[in-house]
Design an enzyme around this catalytic site. Structure first.
Site, PDB file in Angstrom:
ATOM      1  N   GLU A 165      24.522  42.668  50.379  1.00 41.07           N
ATOM      2  CA  GLU A 165      24.932  43.586  49.314  1.00 41.07           C
ATOM      3  C   GLU A 165      24.088  43.302  48.071  1.00 41.07           C
ATOM      4  O   GLU A 165      23.927  42.124  47.727  1.00 41.07           O
ATOM      5  CB  GLU A 165      26.412  43.420  48.958  1.00 41.07           C
ATOM      6  CG  GLU A 165      26.927  44.603  48.159  1.00 41.07           C
ATOM      7  CD  GLU A 165      28.397  44.490  47.761  1.00 41.07           C
ATOM      8  OE1 GLU A 165      28.951  43.386  47.797  1.00 41.07           O
ATOM      9  OE2 GLU A 165      28.968  45.522  47.399  1.00 41.07           O
ATOM     10  N   GLU A 303      31.984  39.456  50.873  1.00 38.09           N
ATOM     11  CA  GLU A 303      33.085  39.831  51.771  1.00 38.09           C
ATOM     12  C   GLU A 303      32.687  40.332  53.146  1.00 38.09           C
ATOM     13  O   GLU A 303      33.409  41.150  53.718  1.00 38.09           O
ATOM     14  CB  GLU A 303      33.911  40.914  51.081  1.00 38.09           C
ATOM     15  CG  GLU A 303      33.189  42.273  50.881  1.00 38.09           C
ATOM     16  CD  GLU A 303      32.501  42.424  49.524  1.00 38.09           C
ATOM     17  OE1 GLU A 303      32.194  41.385  48.904  1.00 38.09           O
ATOM     18  OE2 GLU A 303      32.275  43.559  49.102  1.00 38.09           O
ATOM     19  N   ASN A 304      31.548  39.897  53.724  1.00 37.03           N
ATOM     20  CA  ASN A 304      31.173  40.355  55.064  1.00 37.03           C
ATOM     21  C   ASN A 304      32.420  40.417  55.953  1.00 37.03           C
ATOM     22  O   ASN A 304      33.196  39.465  56.002  1.00 37.03           O
ATOM     23  CB  ASN A 304      30.165  39.390  55.690  1.00 37.03           C
ATOM     24  CG  ASN A 304      29.092  38.990  54.705  1.00 37.03           C
ATOM     25  OD1 ASN A 304      28.350  39.824  54.250  1.00 37.03           O
ATOM     26  ND2 ASN A 304      29.054  37.706  54.343  1.00 37.03           N
ATOM     27  N   GLU A 337      37.850  38.081  48.139  1.00 33.98           N
ATOM     28  CA  GLU A 337      37.042  38.483  49.306  1.00 33.98           C
ATOM     29  C   GLU A 337      37.924  39.046  50.420  1.00 33.98           C
ATOM     30  O   GLU A 337      37.525  39.961  51.141  1.00 33.98           O
ATOM     31  CB  GLU A 337      36.215  37.307  49.824  1.00 33.98           C
ATOM     32  CG  GLU A 337      35.241  36.701  48.807  1.00 33.98           C
ATOM     33  CD  GLU A 337      34.386  37.721  48.095  1.00 33.98           C
ATOM     34  OE1 GLU A 337      34.035  38.746  48.712  1.00 33.98           O
ATOM     35  OE2 GLU A 337      34.079  37.510  46.899  1.00 33.98           O
ATOM     36  N   HIS A 340      38.829  42.614  49.891  1.00 35.76           N
ATOM     37  CA  HIS A 340      37.727  43.495  50.314  1.00 35.76           C
ATOM     38  C   HIS A 340      37.781  43.816  51.806  1.00 35.76           C
ATOM     39  O   HIS A 340      37.160  44.793  52.233  1.00 35.76           O
ATOM     40  CB  HIS A 340      36.380  42.816  50.058  1.00 35.76           C
ATOM     41  CG  HIS A 340      35.882  42.912  48.653  1.00 35.76           C
ATOM     42  ND1 HIS A 340      35.847  44.084  47.945  1.00 35.76           N
ATOM     43  CD2 HIS A 340      35.354  41.973  47.835  1.00 35.76           C
ATOM     44  CE1 HIS A 340      35.316  43.850  46.745  1.00 35.76           C
ATOM     45  NE2 HIS A 340      35.011  42.579  46.655  1.00 35.76           N
ATOM     46  N   GLU A 359      35.252  46.527  43.627  1.00 30.98           N
ATOM     47  CA  GLU A 359      35.307  45.303  42.819  1.00 30.98           C
ATOM     48  C   GLU A 359      36.495  45.257  41.863  1.00 30.98           C
ATOM     49  O   GLU A 359      37.107  44.209  41.686  1.00 30.98           O
ATOM     50  CB  GLU A 359      33.988  45.120  42.064  1.00 30.98           C
ATOM     51  CG  GLU A 359      32.776  44.963  42.983  1.00 30.98           C
ATOM     52  CD  GLU A 359      32.935  43.834  43.994  1.00 30.98           C
ATOM     53  OE1 GLU A 359      33.834  43.008  43.834  1.00 30.98           O
ATOM     54  OE2 GLU A 359      32.149  43.804  44.960  1.00 30.98           O
TER      55      GLU A 359
HETATM   56 ZN   LIG Z   1      34.009  41.567  45.170  1.00 31.02          ZN
END
Ligand SMILES: [Zn+2]
Length: 884
Positions: A165, A303-304, A337, A340, A359
């Site tokens: 990202e 946050e994969n 995370e 997300h 976010e």
């Molecule tokens: Zn974030």
């Protein structure tokens, strides 16, 4: 991502507030497509990727077959690719017994980060397989596939990780690297058999190839955006637990699992909480959190999906050095995370214009969940600090709307700023309070259900919340997300009559640098309350009158959920000040924030903040004192370069803080609350900065005694004591710290020691830190941070040095972030010459559309110079009158 804005190791070290970051005025037009987006004629649905990394050579071989639909006849296919070389490109119709088309001509456009395959004739509409073989590079900064080298007791090690990202998947796979092109991924890697390979999904098979290598095939991923793909490889340990049928894992370098116990437990608690909150259970079979040595200047975690990546300092708790704040940061980072995994991964913004949906929401969700699962930390007051960070950024000319139009990769990178994170969070908090928490959650649940595995814009969220609320919210939401700026509510109160006080509320706009600006207009939800009375609510559109039950002082923005500043008439302010001790701590904090900001901007006496600080009892909430300590530290900085006046202010500030520190002391008392432990470290740091010789001497004594007296430097104070010692170091002390850093084999501690070498006040030592940053010694991801940290005390030295060594420094910063990095080095300056220097740098080296960060640094320097010239005299006069 968890932005460094919210968890800045460097800022914490330097005691600097987070108001100095990023952003050019932009017009909100979120429905527009960016001109940089790929042609819409071809759409991918699935990637079969096979990668062979060569960690020693910092390169990799890749092959990928992408299943694509050609939606309109076209003679060429364009996708994203950067820093790769293609050896073979074949397009085959997805039907049996059909041969491939003649190989296309391959052209690479490095500036556009694309590759175009041009065929001899038009490709008919239909389904195809696009197969590519290529080689790519492994970097040394956190973008694309990159290597981190680190020390261990068993010697130097190298691990590989990916960070995609906002737009770096294209360094790993030639791909449609935009968030709206969701697809499934099958990843296969060929890796050394003694290393662990990690991806979003569990391994489906592992085949020993007999030559020391193993082929690992991961299970197919869910349909997701390219920026969420992850691959990691190294000598790792993995600890696991189960939560609601999902395997929660924490992956660390070998031997450190025991330091991840708190993260593992937190992950399990948070997953259970989120499964309930979102109403859609976490959809993958496992959720790992991968701890990585090193750091980035711009984020602490990513946050994969199913494979969160986190730098060690935000994931591990090392019993020899970690503090209470570290523990809270570890929890909050994991909660951010994990939020997300739904908001971002399952439902994704259509384009970077709506980045805040990711976010702002994750930041809000993490704060809410921390409050709920760890009430003993009293983090409810943190919301005020977050809002202050946002308002500070939002009140200068270079601000932008929460939803903003993004064209380029660099602009997307700059969108990771305080407006996106902190204002986004504050606006959600306000809207949740406006509709009520249960209604808000019902709206969120419907939104997640309706858009799972798909993409959205902000209006998709507003539609669901409005439907759940049964009352209009879209107007309020648009006012606060499609236009920039901070509303100002002016308050006049009538005399109390019939047990009620009538307020007249008039709306304007709060700005720090445009006193004559024509105010924008908002629909502002306002909650007001007399001290001890029932709250009254209204929405202020221009102006309003509000009848509030009870007599006596009335507080506006009671509970502090509103995103606006409140300016009272002088008589009313005096009445509230008289009852200050009776206000709820969060309202004390909110009132102090407004009083500081309005005073510095010239809308009320600059000294009013000092009145409130003096009215604060020594036993007030620890976070109130933490906030006062931060503000005193800020004023101390404003006086920089003017020793006599600074000394007079410092004496006053010490006199306020010393009785509070005397109550707390150096040693933790049995049964003390967690916020007290944090306040202790804050007060030691600030008192030392304010020249409290007793505190400095005691820190130095404890540091010197650490070898003979194990109690002298308890683990929870180690960072704090080291920071005081390093700040006040002479050459001999600095050499000793340097020797410690060199000998240290634990990356988490080693990185901290190198950072501390950069905090010295002494010019010669600061210069030595800068020189060291250009050597290989600190580690490839620590050096940029060292230069930044020097910049907090010595902005000219750091900025000039980085420019003089640009070719070397460029290698220390990831490529899309340099337009923020260089201007930031001068950010703490109070000097008009620095404004000129940053401007000249931006004109010469930053694309015209990417200068928002530079312009914001300049706006903040100009603002600080105004405060120095126009407000400090009032503070001086107040100090003279009040025994400062
Ligand atoms: Zn974030």
């Amino acid at each position: 991502m968890r932005s460094i804005l919210v968890s800045a190791i460097a800022l914490a070290l330097a005691g600097v507030s987070m108001s100095g970051m990023a952003a050019t005025p932009a017009v909100a037009s979120h429905a527009e497509l960016a001109t940089t987006q790929l042609p819409r004629s071809v759409r991918p649905s699935h990637y079969d990727v096979a990668v062979v990394p060569h960690a020693d050579k910092l390169s990799f071989d890749g092959t990928v077959t992408v299943t694509v639909d050609v939606l309109q006849p076209t003679t060429s296919i364009t996708l994203n690719a950067i820093d790769m070389t293609f050896s073979r490109v074949i397009l085959t119709p997805n039907r049996v017994r059909v041969t491939a088309l003649a190989p296309p001509k391959v052209t690479v456009d490095a500036a556009a980060q694309t590759a175009t395959f041009t065929f001899a004739g038009p490709i008919p509409v239909g389904s195809y397989k696009l197969a590519m073989s290529y080689t790519g590079k492994i970097g040394t900064q956190a973008n694309g596939l990159f290597a981190i080298d680190y020390d261990t007791k068993a010697g130097k090690k190298r691990a590989l990780y990916t960070q995609f990202e906002n737009s770096d998947a294209r360094r790993f796979i030639p791909s449609w690297d935009e968030p709206a092109y969701k697809a499934t991924f099958n990843l296969e890697v060929t890796v050394p058999s003694d290393e662990m390979a990690v991806s979003n999904m569990p391994a489906a098979s592992k085949t020993d190839l007999g030559n020391g290598m193993t082929r690992v095939v991961f299970q197919p991923s869910p349909k997701m955006s390219t920026y969420l793909l992850f691959f990691g490889l190294g000598e790792f340990d993995r600890a696991t637990t189960m939560s609601d049928g999902t395997e929660i894992g924490v992956i660390t370098q070998k031997g450190l699992s025991s330091q991840a116990g708190f993260t593992l437990k937190s992950g399990s608690d948070v997953l259970h909480e989120y499964n309930d909150y979102f109403g859609v259970p976490y959809p993958l079979p496992k959720l790992d959190n991968i701890a990585s040595p090193g750091s980035s200047q711009f984020f602490s975690a990513m946050e994969n999906w199913g494979a969160i990546y986190t730098f060690e300092y935000a994931l591990l708790l090392d019993p020899s050095i970690s503090t209470q704040s570290d523990k809270q940061n570890v929890f909050n980072t994991a909660a951010h995370e994990m939020a997300h995994q739904w908001f971002g991964d399952l439902v994704t913004m259509r384009w970077w214009d709506d980045l805040w949906l990711n976010e702002g929401f994750a930041s809000w969700m993490a704060a809410r969940t921390t409050e709920k699962l760890h009430p003993e930390w009293h983090t409810d007051l943190d919301a005020v600090g977050t809002r202050e960070g946002a308002m500070s950024r939002d009140a200068v000319a270079t601000t932008h709307p929460v939803v903003q139009h993004v064209e380029t990769v660099e602009q997307a990178s700059q969108a990771f700023d305080a407006i996106t994170y902190a204002k986004g969070e504050a606006v959600i908090r306000m809207l949740e309070a406006y509709v009520g928490p249960d209604t808000w959650r019902a709206g969120v649940r419907n939104y997640i259900k309706a858009h799972a595995y798909s993409n959205t814009t902000s209006d998709d969220l507003w539609r669901e919340v409005q439907a759940a609320a049964g009352k209009p919210i879209t107007q309020i939401a648009h006012d606060f997300t499609l236009q920039p700026g901070v509303p100002l509510i002016r308050v006049e109160a009538s005399a109390c009559s019939g047990g009620k006080t009538t307020l007249k509320l008039t709306q304007g706009e709060f700005t720090k640098d445009r006193p004559n600006k024509t105010p924008l207009k908002w629909h502002v939800p306002v909650i007001a309350q007399s001290v001890g009375g029932e709250p009254a609510r209204t929405v202020v559109d221009g102006s309003a009158t509000l009848s509030v039950p009870g007599c006596g002082p009335v507080l506006v923005n009671a509970g502090q959920s509103g995103y606006y500043r409140t300016l009272y008439s002088p008589a009313q302010f005096a009445a509230i000040k008289g009852d200050f001790a009776k206000l709820a701590p969060i309202d004390q904090m909110g009132l102090m924030g407004d009083t500081w900001a309005l005073g510095m901007a010239g809308l009320e006496p600059a000294s009013s903040y000092l009145d409130l600080a003096q009215a604060t009892p020594a036993d007030a909430d620890p976070q109130i004192w933490g906030d006062i300590a931060d503000s005193f530290s800020g004023l101390h900085q404003y006086y920089r370069g003017d020793k006599a006046r600074q000394a007079r202010f410092d004496a006053f500030a010490r006199k306020q803080l010393q009785p509070v520190f005397a109550r707390i002391g150096w040693e933790a008392k049995a049964g003390e609350s967690d916020p007290i432990a944090i306040l202790r470290t804050q007060l030691i740091g600030v008192l030392a900065d304010l020249g409290d010789t007793a505190v400095i001497n005691e820190a130095q004594r404890r540091y010197a005694a650490q070898d003979s007296d194990p109690k002298a430097m308890p683990a929870v104070l180690r960072k704090t004591i080291l920071a005081v010692v390093a700040r006040h170091a002479d050459a001999a002390t600095w050499d000793k710290l340097h020797a410690m850093a060199k000998a240290e084999t634990t990356p988490l501690i080693k990185d901290r020691l190198y950072a501390l070498l950069a905090v010295a006040e002494d010019d010669a030592l600061a210069q030595r830190a800068l020189d060291m940053a250009l050597t290989d010694e600190p580690g490839a991801t620590n050096s940029a941070g060292m230069i930044s940290i020097v910049g907090f005390q010595h902005p000219d030295m750091a900025f000039d040095f980085a420019l003089a060594h640009r070719a070397q420094v460029d290698k220390l910063v990831d490529s899309t972030s340099s337009s923020r990095y260089y201007p930031g080095l001068g950010g703490s300056s109070n000097d008009p010459a620095m404004v000129g220097k940053i401007k000249a740098f931006a004109d010469a080296h930053i694309a015209a559309g990417s200068r928002r960060a530079a312009d914001t640094v300049i706006a903040n320097i100009n603002y600080r110079m105004m405060v120095r010239n126009e407000r400090l005299p009032a503070i001086d006069a107040w100090l003279a009158k009040n025994g400062g």
